[in-house]
Design a protein around this motif. Sequence first.
Motif, PDB file in Angstrom:
ATOM      1  N   GLU A 178     -70.856  46.153  16.773  1.00 48.35           N
ATOM      2  CA  GLU A 178     -71.435  47.495  16.904  1.00 48.35           C
ATOM      3  C   GLU A 178     -72.686  47.634  16.044  1.00 48.35           C
ATOM      4  OE1 GLU A 178     -67.498  50.241  17.883  1.00 48.35           O
ATOM      5  OE2 GLU A 178     -68.005  49.734  15.819  1.00 48.35           O
ATOM      6  N   LEU A 179     -72.642  47.068  14.838  1.00 52.94           N
ATOM      7  CA  LEU A 179     -73.814  47.123  13.973  1.00 52.94           C
ATOM      8  C   LEU A 179     -74.964  46.326  14.590  1.00 52.94           C
ATOM      9  CD1 LEU A 179     -75.021  48.135  11.320  1.00 52.94           C
ATOM     10  CD2 LEU A 179     -74.215  46.031  10.236  1.00 52.94           C
ATOM     11  N   ASP A 180     -74.641  45.186  15.220  1.00 56.13           N
ATOM     12  CA  ASP A 180     -75.664  44.405  15.917  1.00 56.13           C
ATOM     13  C   ASP A 180     -76.339  45.243  16.988  1.00 56.13           C
ATOM     14  OD1 ASP A 180     -75.074  42.199  14.381  1.00 56.13           O
ATOM     15  OD2 ASP A 180     -73.806  41.249  15.894  1.00 56.13           O
ATOM     16  N   GLU A 181     -75.538  46.037  17.697  1.00 54.81           N
ATOM     17  CA  GLU A 181     -76.078  46.893  18.765  1.00 54.81           C
ATOM     18  C   GLU A 181     -77.032  47.939  18.188  1.00 54.81           C
ATOM     19  OE1 GLU A 181     -74.415  49.979  22.215  1.00 54.81           O
ATOM     20  OE2 GLU A 181     -73.056  49.059  20.757  1.00 54.81           O
ATOM     21  N   VAL A 182     -76.646  48.530  17.052  1.00 54.30           N
ATOM     22  CA  VAL A 182     -77.502  49.535  16.418  1.00 54.30           C
ATOM     23  C   VAL A 182     -78.805  48.898  15.956  1.00 54.30           C
ATOM     24  CG1 VAL A 182     -77.694  51.204  14.540  1.00 54.30           C
ATOM     25  CG2 VAL A 182     -75.515  50.920  15.723  1.00 54.30           C
ATOM     26  N   TYR A 183     -78.724  47.707  15.368  1.00 53.38           N
ATOM     27  CA  TYR A 183     -79.937  47.011  14.924  1.00 53.38           C
ATOM     28  C   TYR A 183     -80.850  46.684  16.112  1.00 53.38           C
ATOM     29  CZ  TYR A 183     -79.217  46.152   9.927  1.00 53.38           C
ATOM     30  OH  TYR A 183     -79.117  46.292   8.574  1.00 53.38           O
ATOM     31  N   GLU A 184     -80.245  46.253  17.221  1.00 50.11           N
ATOM     32  CA  GLU A 184     -81.040  45.902  18.386  1.00 50.11           C
ATOM     33  C   GLU A 184     -81.763  47.128  18.941  1.00 50.11           C
ATOM     34  OE1 GLU A 184     -82.832  43.749  21.421  1.00 50.11           O
ATOM     35  OE2 GLU A 184     -81.959  43.167  19.491  1.00 50.11           O
TER      36      GLU A 184
END
Length: 424
Positions: A360-366
């Motif tokens: 989920e954090l990866d998605e926010v960063y992307e």
Amino acid sequence: MGATKGHSFKFTQKALRNIDYLLPKLKFSVMPSKIVRWLENFEEDDLKYAYDFLQVFEYINFNEMQYRLEDLLKKIFMDLHNTDNALVIPYGKFGKSGTLVTYPLSHSPFYLELEKKGRIIIKKDLKKLDVESYNCIILIDDFIGSGKTFCDEYRDEGIEKWIKNRSKLPKVYVLSTVIMAQGRKKIEDTFKYIKVYAQERAKIFDKSSSPLIALGNFEKHKINSRKYEQRIKVSQDYLGGYKDSQGLLAFSHGTPNNTLPLFWWGKNWIPLFPRRAKTRMDEAREFKKSIAFYIGICNRLGIDLLSLEEYKQASNTVKVEDQRKYNNKLHHSIIALLKLKLEGTEDYIICHILGLTDNELDEVYERSRKIGFVDLSRRLTSKATVYFNNLERRISKERSRNETEQNLKPKELIYIPKTFEGLT
């Protein structure tokens, strides 16, 4: 029973300036509003001593922990032969600080260099390892207080027996970010063959070496500490911290119970650096609510968070998205991510606060990368800093429109840096 105030904090220029001075000392690890509420635990006449404690409090964030561990590891290897290899053992039960601290160590440049040369490895399951294969054993933890826990677990978990099964005793070290003086003494007196590498700290009320001596009224500090410990009924084992360790530090991942309980005790008291999981989760929920408030304000103003007029003047590369609603989890997290990154918060703490998984954090960063707020290395761009500062300015104006005696009192002061990595 909830905590009661010892006094109501007066928001004078001097008081706010004192807090402003403390924020860098605490490495911006807590919000000013949280410092204010902690100070309100004390009677007004005792505020001087509370401020003094904050002046000498030691907060260790992820980057500093990594730096300290790497520096100490270098010193250990200076004590070894050029061909010696080392096994690093995180002692303690899985999930405790000993296992958590392996992450910053294993991602430090010096460790990675040793790993490439085949000179170091981190393992926990000793049953699958041959003790004869290693010239050096390094036992690692973030903090050691009285030394009792280390000595007990070193024996009880079979580490001592496993090491002594070797035909010739290897070099054995303890690597810790910080160790209390009494902890070092207990370990080295109990196990004569172990050498400790750690930054040593004395008891805060030790007359021979306490930093409080330089601030004056040394005896009064101890009297005041015990006064409030008795008032909030700290249990006997934790008076002055566990086993009277008299520590005064916290980490970004938690606070040792060896620290004075005035900083972490959660019964009838508002802690500044809480230990209890429930307290930390409650704070995470409150933080989310505060971010939701930001989003609600912007919705009422009809402001597109990704295309503020001021921000568009700073950069024309942001795609304007009309009539956006900012109440879903992703947008909530983008604003929170910017706020936390500006405060220097590490990713694993961001996940904890926002309740996100790594994916989920990866998605926010992307999502943040696509709109130009972070680069490929996950560092904030100058656009992100400009954007958040402008957002804060616009929201501050809205808050001040209907000024009353009540809403003029600061309720949640937020530190927003004027510069970030040299950018304004």
